[in-house]
Design an enzyme around this catalytic site. Structure first.
Site, mmCIF file in Angstrom:
data_model
loop_
_atom_site.group_PDB
_atom_site.id
_atom_site.type_symbol
_atom_site.label_atom_id
_atom_site.label_comp_id
_atom_site.label_asym_id
_atom_site.label_seq_id
_atom_site.Cartn_x
_atom_site.Cartn_y
_atom_site.Cartn_z
ATOM 1 C CG HIS A 81 -2.899 -0.953 -6.901
ATOM 2 N ND1 HIS A 81 -3.330 -0.215 -5.834
ATOM 3 C CD2 HIS A 81 -2.845 -2.243 -6.469
ATOM 4 C CE1 HIS A 81 -3.542 -1.013 -4.798
ATOM 5 N NE2 HIS A 81 -3.251 -2.253 -5.160
ATOM 6 C CD GLU A 129 -2.757 3.091 -5.749
ATOM 7 O OE1 GLU A 129 -3.793 2.406 -5.941
ATOM 8 O OE2 GLU A 129 -1.716 2.604 -5.273
ATOM 9 N NE ARG A 187 -4.231 -1.449 0.003
ATOM 10 C CZ ARG A 187 -4.361 -2.534 -0.745
ATOM 11 N NH1 ARG A 187 -3.339 -2.926 -1.495
ATOM 12 N NH2 ARG A 187 -5.469 -3.231 -0.754
#
Length: 326
Positions: A290, A271, A242
């Site tokens: 991601h 993000e 994360r």
């Protein structure tokens, strides 16, 4: 057997999984990340019994609007988008999808480790741009991966899968730090090859520092300026967990000073990564969107498990993927 419920799908599902839910329950599909669908999402909350989706912050204030809610099924392994204490207090089941994405995510993290050390993105761009006109020299050489020491912060499923790739595939000594040592019977053939050490020792000795920690209040921003300064000069940092665990300003400073050689990042504090973020174009950073679990096979398996979890909870059964502390 409970009767049909109202399910709010807040992220797109594969058609066959959506059909499974529609066969048993009334369904509203509304993705709140899309401005034109946010009103429909909020309008469905007052009658929703189940939510299924991912990558959207469900706050207590938002969930207060869903008085009939019985289950939140997340199409993810991370649960930092959900208020655990609040859900526990209301008796709402929170489910996630551990296990099915472990190997795929470890593949991608190790790919970042290889890409940063061997400078694969830079070299590919050299060829694409037509600048490869002679044998490359030392200014473009990378560094070996095999035999180097990898330090893993967090030794859950993904950390262990990464350790197997490093130790058994590339002959890399493995140091790891977690709250407790992993039992030898859990580590299996890794037991003699992976050593639990204090965090400071890991940071000082590892050629690659890889973060696979869960995001909690204890880990948030825990990789700060002091942590990067404690790393071995020339180390490479990889984050596949994360983004909020990392102080990105401190990471940039460690890269710009030359203390760290490179960073491979699949996750970021914000993000999608903002266009003005220096991490997007930094020459020593390999940034990914991601994508740890982003394969056709794994995303399908995650959707199946999340749907299983939702349907089990709504039927009054204990879901396989229920989060233990929620």
């Amino acid at each position: 057997m409970p009767g049909p419920a109202h399910v709010l799908v807040f992220r797109e599902l594969p058609p066959e999984q959506l059909a499974r839910i529609q066969a048993q329950h009334r369904v509203t599909m509304a993705n709140p990340r899309r401005p034109e669908q946010r009103a429909a999402f909020e309008a469905a909350l007052p009658t929703a019994h189940g939510l299924i989706g991912s990558s959207y912050q469900l706050t207590p204030e938002l969930l207060d609007r869903a008085p009939h809610l019985r289950v939140v099924s997340s199409i993810s392994v991370g649960v930092d988008n959900y208020p655990l204490a609040y859900l526990r207090g209301r008796g709402i089941a929170l489910c996630h999808t551990p296990g099915v994405l472990t190997e795929t995510t470890a593949d991608l993290i190790f790919a970042l480790l290889l890409a940063t050390s061997r400078r694969l993105v830079e070299l590919a761009q050299l060829v694409r741009s037509g600048q490869w006109t002679s044998n490359i020299g030392p200014s473009l050489y990378g560094h070996d991966v095999h035999g180097k020491t990898v330090g893993i912060l967090g030794m859950g499923r993904i950390g262990q899968a990464l350790a197997r790739r490093a130790a058994l595939g590339f002959g890399m000594p493995v140091l790891y730090h977690s709250r407790q040592p992993v039992p030898p019977e859990t580590l299996g053939p890794l037991a003699p090859l992976a050593r639990h050490v204090p965090r400071d020792e890991l940071l000082a000795r590892a050629d690659f520092v890889v973060c696979t920690l869960a995001l909690t209040e204890d880990t948030r921003a825990s990789l700060d300026a002091a942590a990067f300064a404690a790393m071995k000069p020339g180390a490479i940092f990889i984050n596949g967990s994360r983004g909020a665990i990392v102080d990105e300003v401190a990471l940039l400073a460690a890269l710009d000073s030359g203390h760290l050689r490179a960073a491979g990042l699949d996750v970021f504090a914000a993000e999608p990564l903002p266009l003005d973020s220096p991490l997007r174009t930094h020459p020593q950073v390999v940034p990914l969107p991601h994508a740890g679990s982003a394969t056709h096979e794994t995303r399908q398996a995650m959707a199946v498990l999340a749907t299983d979890n939702l349907l089990s909870a709504l039927a009054g059964r204990l879901p396989a993927g229920r989060v233990a502390n929620a």
